[in-house]
Design a protein around this motif. Structure first.
Motif, PDB file in Angstrom:
ATOM      1  N   HIS A 291      -5.438  -9.885  -4.675  1.00 37.93           N
ATOM      2  CA  HIS A 291      -4.817  -9.311  -3.489  1.00 37.93           C
ATOM      3  C   HIS A 291      -4.396  -8.016  -3.742  1.00 37.93           C
ATOM      4  CE1 HIS A 291      -1.098 -10.531  -5.233  1.00 37.93           C
ATOM      5  NE2 HIS A 291      -0.336  -9.634  -4.631  1.00 37.93           N
ATOM      6  N   SER A 292      -4.055  -7.372  -5.017  1.00 34.95           N
ATOM      7  CA  SER A 292      -3.566  -6.204  -5.071  1.00 34.95           C
ATOM      8  C   SER A 292      -4.296  -4.833  -4.532  1.00 34.95           C
ATOM      9  CB  SER A 292      -3.445  -5.905  -6.667  1.00 34.95           C
ATOM     10  OG  SER A 292      -2.309  -6.611  -7.131  1.00 34.95           O
ATOM     11  N   TYR A 293      -3.715  -4.000  -4.142  1.00 34.05           N
ATOM     12  CA  TYR A 293      -4.189  -2.870  -3.900  1.00 34.05           C
ATOM     13  C   TYR A 293      -4.574  -1.828  -5.043  1.00 34.05           C
ATOM     14  CZ  TYR A 293      -2.661  -3.469   1.336  1.00 34.05           C
ATOM     15  OH  TYR A 293      -2.404  -3.846   2.382  1.00 34.05           O
TER      16      TYR A 293
ATOM     17  N   SER B 115       0.865  -1.160   0.009  1.00 37.45           N
ATOM     18  CA  SER B 115       0.017  -0.083   0.050  1.00 37.45           C
ATOM     19  C   SER B 115       0.870   1.201   0.085  1.00 37.45           C
ATOM     20  CB  SER B 115      -1.005  -0.099   1.339  1.00 37.45           C
ATOM     21  OG  SER B 115      -0.238   0.059   2.484  1.00 37.45           O
TER      22      SER B 115
ATOM     23  N   TYR C  74      -8.669  -3.381  -1.614  1.00 37.01           N
ATOM     24  CA  TYR C  74      -7.942  -4.553  -2.482  1.00 37.01           C
ATOM     25  C   TYR C  74      -9.115  -4.695  -3.645  1.00 37.01           C
ATOM     26  CZ  TYR C  74      -5.640  -6.306   1.567  1.00 37.01           C
ATOM     27  OH  TYR C  74      -4.911  -6.071   2.915  1.00 37.01           O
TER      28      TYR C  74
END
Length: 164
Positions: free
Chosen positions: A40-42, A11, A52
Protein backbone atom coordinates in the motif's frame (compact mmCIF):
# COMPACT_ATOMS: atom_id res chain seq x y z
CA UNK A 1 25.78 4.56 0.16
CA UNK A 2 23.20 7.15 1.15
CA UNK A 3 20.94 6.56 -1.80
CA UNK A 4 17.46 5.22 -1.41
CA UNK A 5 13.83 5.68 -2.36
CA UNK A 6 11.18 8.00 -0.96
CA UNK A 7 8.41 5.81 0.49
CA UNK A 8 5.46 6.22 2.81
CA UNK A 9 1.81 5.83 3.66
CA UNK A 10 0.92 9.46 2.83
CA UNK A 11 1.73 10.96 -0.57
CA UNK A 12 2.45 14.40 0.94
CA UNK A 13 5.29 13.12 3.14
CA UNK A 14 7.73 10.38 2.14
CA UNK A 15 10.72 9.09 4.12
CA UNK A 16 14.10 8.33 2.56
CA UNK A 17 14.48 4.55 2.86
CA UNK A 18 18.11 3.53 2.39
CA UNK A 19 19.14 0.90 -0.13
CA UNK A 20 20.54 -2.37 1.20
CA UNK A 21 23.98 -1.59 -0.23
CA UNK A 22 25.91 -1.72 3.06
CA UNK A 23 27.40 -5.03 4.11
CA UNK A 24 26.15 -6.30 7.45
CA UNK A 25 26.35 -9.48 9.52
CA UNK A 26 23.07 -10.49 7.87
CA UNK A 27 23.58 -9.72 4.15
CA UNK A 28 26.34 -9.04 1.67
CA UNK A 29 26.60 -5.66 -0.01
CA UNK A 30 24.27 -5.26 -2.98
CA UNK A 31 24.58 -2.71 -5.79
CA UNK A 32 21.09 -1.30 -5.18
CA UNK A 33 18.04 -2.85 -3.59
CA UNK A 34 15.39 -1.21 -1.45
CA UNK A 35 13.19 -3.07 1.01
CA UNK A 36 10.46 -0.47 0.59
CA UNK A 37 7.62 -1.81 2.73
CA UNK A 38 4.09 -3.10 2.17
CA UNK A 39 2.20 -2.94 -1.11
CA UNK A 40 0.00 0.00 0.00
CA UNK A 41 3.01 2.33 0.34
CA UNK A 42 3.62 5.20 -2.02
CA UNK A 43 6.94 5.50 -3.78
CA UNK A 44 8.24 8.63 -5.51
CA UNK A 45 8.56 8.31 -9.27
CA UNK A 46 10.26 10.46 -11.93
CA UNK A 47 8.27 13.47 -13.17
CA UNK A 48 6.94 14.43 -9.70
CA UNK A 49 4.62 11.41 -9.64
CA UNK A 50 3.92 8.76 -7.03
CA UNK A 51 2.86 5.14 -7.42
CA UNK A 52 1.81 2.38 -5.06
CA UNK A 53 4.45 -0.29 -4.60
CA UNK A 54 1.80 -2.80 -5.74
CA UNK A 55 1.69 -1.06 -9.14
CA UNK A 56 5.42 -1.43 -9.88
CA UNK A 57 6.76 -4.13 -12.15
CA UNK A 58 10.05 -5.08 -13.75
CA UNK A 59 11.12 -2.45 -16.28
CA UNK A 60 9.46 0.55 -14.52
CA UNK A 61 11.56 3.62 -13.77
CA UNK A 62 11.72 4.80 -10.14
CA UNK A 63 13.32 7.84 -8.52
CA UNK A 64 16.51 7.31 -6.49
CA UNK A 65 17.48 10.08 -4.07
CA UNK A 66 20.63 10.82 -2.05
CA UNK A 67 20.84 12.77 1.25
CA UNK A 68 21.62 16.01 -0.62
CA UNK A 69 18.35 15.71 -2.57
CA UNK A 70 20.06 14.83 -5.85
CA UNK A 71 18.08 12.35 -7.93
CA UNK A 72 18.56 9.81 -10.66
CA UNK A 73 16.33 7.13 -12.12
CA UNK A 74 16.73 3.40 -11.80
CA UNK A 75 15.00 0.54 -13.56
CA UNK A 76 13.11 -1.99 -11.46
CA UNK A 77 14.67 -5.42 -12.01
CA UNK A 78 12.01 -7.32 -10.09
CA UNK A 79 9.36 -6.92 -7.44
CA UNK A 80 9.20 -9.40 -4.59
CA UNK A 81 6.30 -9.57 -2.14
CA UNK A 82 6.95 -11.38 1.12
CA UNK A 83 5.04 -11.60 4.39
CA UNK A 84 7.27 -10.14 7.12
CA UNK A 85 6.83 -8.46 10.52
CA UNK A 86 6.49 -4.70 10.07
CA UNK A 87 7.17 -1.65 12.18
CA UNK A 88 5.52 1.74 11.72
CA UNK A 89 7.92 4.68 11.58
CA UNK A 90 6.26 8.04 12.25
CA UNK A 91 7.58 11.57 11.94
CA UNK A 92 6.21 15.03 11.30
CA UNK A 93 7.37 18.19 9.58
CA UNK A 94 6.39 21.75 10.45
CA UNK A 95 4.33 23.25 7.66
CA UNK A 96 5.78 26.28 5.91
CA UNK A 97 4.94 29.41 7.89
CA UNK A 98 3.60 27.47 10.89
CA UNK A 99 4.26 28.76 14.39
CA UNK A 100 5.75 26.51 17.08
CA UNK A 101 3.15 23.93 18.15
CA UNK A 102 0.90 24.52 15.13
CA UNK A 103 -0.14 21.96 12.52
CA UNK A 104 2.49 19.56 11.27
CA UNK A 105 2.53 17.32 8.22
CA UNK A 106 2.57 13.65 9.28
CA UNK A 107 4.98 11.20 7.71
CA UNK A 108 4.35 7.50 8.20
CA UNK A 109 6.00 4.49 6.65
CA UNK A 110 5.65 0.80 7.45
CA UNK A 111 8.89 -1.11 6.99
CA UNK A 112 10.12 -4.63 7.64
CA UNK A 113 11.28 -4.88 11.24
CA UNK A 114 14.84 -5.97 10.41
CA UNK A 115 18.39 -4.74 11.05
CA UNK A 116 19.01 -4.52 7.30
CA UNK A 117 16.14 -2.07 6.66
CA UNK A 118 17.26 1.51 7.26
CA UNK A 119 16.09 5.09 6.95
CA UNK A 120 18.44 7.99 6.28
CA UNK A 121 18.73 10.35 9.25
CA UNK A 122 20.28 13.80 9.45
CA UNK A 123 23.22 14.32 11.79
CA UNK A 124 23.18 18.09 11.24
CA UNK A 125 25.66 20.14 9.26
CA UNK A 126 24.93 18.16 6.10
CA UNK A 127 25.93 14.85 7.68
CA UNK A 128 23.74 11.77 7.54
CA UNK A 129 23.62 8.16 8.68
CA UNK A 130 21.61 5.14 7.55
CA UNK A 131 19.87 3.98 10.75
CA UNK A 132 18.33 0.50 11.02
CA UNK A 133 14.63 0.67 11.93
CA UNK A 134 15.46 -1.64 14.84
CA UNK A 135 17.70 1.12 16.30
CA UNK A 136 15.56 4.21 15.63
CA UNK A 137 15.00 6.42 18.66
CA UNK A 138 12.32 9.02 19.32
CA UNK A 139 13.48 12.38 17.97
CA UNK A 140 15.54 10.97 15.09
CA UNK A 141 15.56 13.42 12.18
CA UNK A 142 14.55 11.28 9.20
CA UNK A 143 15.31 12.79 5.81
CA UNK A 144 12.01 13.21 4.01
CA UNK A 145 10.33 14.81 1.04
CA UNK A 146 7.20 16.89 1.52
CA UNK A 147 4.67 18.13 -1.01
CA UNK A 148 1.90 20.61 -0.24
CA UNK A 149 -0.38 19.42 -3.06
CA UNK A 150 -2.73 16.51 -2.84
CA UNK A 151 -2.38 13.69 -5.37
CA UNK A 152 -4.80 11.78 -7.52
CA UNK A 153 -3.56 8.81 -9.55
CA UNK A 154 -0.03 9.85 -8.55
CA UNK A 155 -0.25 13.34 -10.05
CA UNK A 156 -0.27 16.56 -7.96
CA UNK A 157 -3.72 18.20 -7.95
CA UNK A 158 -5.20 21.30 -6.35
CA UNK A 159 -7.79 19.58 -4.16
CA UNK A 160 -8.43 18.96 -0.50
CA UNK A 161 -7.54 15.34 0.22
CA UNK A 162 -7.10 14.10 3.78
CA UNK A 163 -4.89 11.07 4.35
CA UNK A 164 -4.81 9.34 7.76
Amino acid sequence: PGEGMLCGSFSKGLALVHSECEETDYINSRPFRVNAGPVHSYVKMPGDRTAYLSELKAGDQVLVVNPQGETRTATVGRMKIEYRPLVRVEASVALSGAEEGEARLPISVFLQNAETVKVVCSLGGGGWRAVPVTELKKGAKILSSVCQSARHTGIPVEEQILER
